[in-house]
Design an enzyme around this catalytic site. Structure first.
Site, mmCIF file in Angstrom:
data_model
loop_
_atom_site.group_PDB
_atom_site.id
_atom_site.type_symbol
_atom_site.label_atom_id
_atom_site.label_comp_id
_atom_site.label_asym_id
_atom_site.label_seq_id
_atom_site.Cartn_x
_atom_site.Cartn_y
_atom_site.Cartn_z
ATOM 1 N N VAL A 78 15.766 -8.955 11.613
ATOM 2 C CA VAL A 78 16.332 -7.885 11.987
ATOM 3 C C VAL A 78 15.717 -6.946 12.999
ATOM 4 O O VAL A 78 17.057 -6.179 13.779
ATOM 5 C CB VAL A 78 16.180 -6.615 10.821
ATOM 6 N N ASN A 104 18.403 -4.223 4.327
ATOM 7 C CA ASN A 104 16.943 -4.438 2.463
ATOM 8 C C ASN A 104 16.137 -4.882 3.340
ATOM 9 O O ASN A 104 14.838 -4.256 2.783
ATOM 10 C CB ASN A 104 17.089 -4.909 1.798
ATOM 11 N N SER A 156 13.517 5.658 0.824
ATOM 12 C CA SER A 156 12.737 5.596 0.071
ATOM 13 C C SER A 156 12.222 7.240 0.046
ATOM 14 O O SER A 156 12.294 8.416 0.379
ATOM 15 C CB SER A 156 11.431 5.082 0.388
ATOM 16 N N TYR A 169 5.873 5.076 7.228
ATOM 17 C CA TYR A 169 6.854 4.173 6.216
ATOM 18 C C TYR A 169 7.453 5.617 5.886
ATOM 19 O O TYR A 169 9.020 5.062 6.326
ATOM 20 C CB TYR A 169 6.493 3.574 5.208
ATOM 21 N N GLY A 170 7.572 6.611 5.586
ATOM 22 C CA GLY A 170 7.985 7.881 5.694
ATOM 23 C C GLY A 170 9.039 8.151 6.591
ATOM 24 O O GLY A 170 10.101 8.647 6.189
ATOM 25 N N LYS A 173 11.745 5.633 6.721
ATOM 26 C CA LYS A 173 12.756 6.198 5.223
ATOM 27 C C LYS A 173 13.821 7.181 5.691
ATOM 28 O O LYS A 173 14.885 7.090 5.241
ATOM 29 C CB LYS A 173 12.207 5.726 4.330
ATOM 30 N N ALA A 201 10.593 0.043 -7.105
ATOM 31 C CA ALA A 201 11.300 -1.663 -7.317
ATOM 32 C C ALA A 201 9.710 -2.188 -7.125
ATOM 33 O O ALA A 201 8.948 -1.417 -5.985
ATOM 34 C CB ALA A 201 11.928 -2.609 -7.158
ATOM 35 N N ALA A 202 8.982 -2.983 -8.051
ATOM 36 C CA ALA A 202 7.849 -4.008 -8.190
ATOM 37 C C ALA A 202 8.147 -5.264 -7.551
ATOM 38 O O ALA A 202 8.998 -5.790 -7.704
ATOM 39 C CB ALA A 202 7.137 -4.333 -9.087
#
Length: 307
Positions: A78, A104, A156, A169-170, A173, A201-202
């Protein structure tokens, strides 16, 4: 198979909410992406399984086909716009359209900000943000032309509310929320609806972050049903849907009524003293339809102060 049973099977397929829709799911070789792909196929969509690893993509596509669905496995990165353009072209050549895109694909590189390298910060931004931009740009013209599109960004709670050790990551997102907000406005005239899904989700990304008891509840399969609500014909647009352990919530970016300070000479001091009033959510808090509403509110309050 009898004629009546064949007709029953055909009617069942035709009654599925995503019948004949073409969906692309990135990062679909395992975890949440895999269950997304299976869920879309279960509701009638023809699914493109995108993954870096060709074997993983082929395995999930095989699962869909074994269950009676249609699927294409397309390996691709991607972060490479040319590869995403090639994927979109391949899908249109095979199935004539692209109706649904689920952004995703993602990675984690967790560390406290003090210890994080710039390489790890940039890589997470590239995969999550630019990966979604590349995929969306690759399908956007097709969706405009066919006057139909459903796009889901994966955000997230780490971006919406923060999480220790996830500054990269934050940031990525929350950037996707901003991307969603503007693309939903720009796509509205062409029936392109854009939403965010914030899953709990795990997956392979989170298996080392949560206790076993929580992991047992936070299965990807309990998130993916929420995807249908965001990609169906009657889907909303600009929704941030939170999903985990079979529960669903909605998040909003809001604006309080705030205050107006007319005296420029003392406004800084007054603001420091009255920050609690600015933060007060008990009256007048709204969810703006667009960024311009901030300007409108502020000018209105200034005008009222002038009398």
């Amino acid at each position: 198979m009898t004629i009546s049973s064949m007709q029953h099977d055909n009617n069942s397929q035709n009654n599925k909410p995503l019948n004949a829709r073409v969906a692309i799911v990135t990062g679909a070789g395992g975890g949440l992406g895999r269950t997304h792909a299976l869920e879309l196929a279960r509701h009638g969509a023809r699914v493109v399984v995108n993954e870096l690893n060709a074997d993983a993509a082929a395995k999930v596509a095989g699962e869909i086909q074994a269950a009676g669905g249609e699927a294409l496995a397309i390996a691709g990165d991607v972060t490479d716009f040319a590869q995403m353009q090639a994927m979109a072209a391949q899908v249109v050549a095979a199935w004539g359209r692209i109706d649904i895109l689920v952004n995703n694909a993602g990675i984690l590189r967790d560390r406290s900000f003090a210890k994080m390298t710039m390489e790890d910060f940039r890589l997470v931004m590239d995969v999550h943000v630019m990966g979604a931009v590349h995929c969306t740009k690759a399908v956007w013209a097709q969706m405009q032309e066919q006057q139909y599109g459903r796009i889901v960004m994966t955000t997230s709670s780490s971006g919406l509310y923060g999480n220790f050790g996830q500054s990269n990551y934050g940031a990525a997102k929350m950037a996707l929320v901003g991307l969603m907000q503007t693309l939903a406005l720009e796509g509205a005239k062409r029936n392109i609806r854009v939403n965010c899904l914030a899953p709990t989700a795990a997956t392979q990304m989170t298996e080392n972050l949560l206790p076993a008891a929580a992991l047992a509840l936070l299965t990807p399969e309990r998130v993916s049903p929420g995807l249908l609500a965001l990609v169906q014909d009657e889907a909303p647009t600009r929704m941030i849907l939170l999903a985990g352990a079979g529960s669903f919530e909605s998040a909003h970016v809001t604006m309080t009524e705030g205050i107006h300070l007319g005296d420029l000479a003392s406004s800084a001091e007054q603001l420091c003293e009255r920050l609690a009033e600015v933060q007060d959510r008990s009256e007048g808090e709204v969810v703006p339809a667009q960024g311009f509403e901030q300007f409108m509110l502020e000018v209105k309050k200034a005008g009222a102060a002038l009398g």
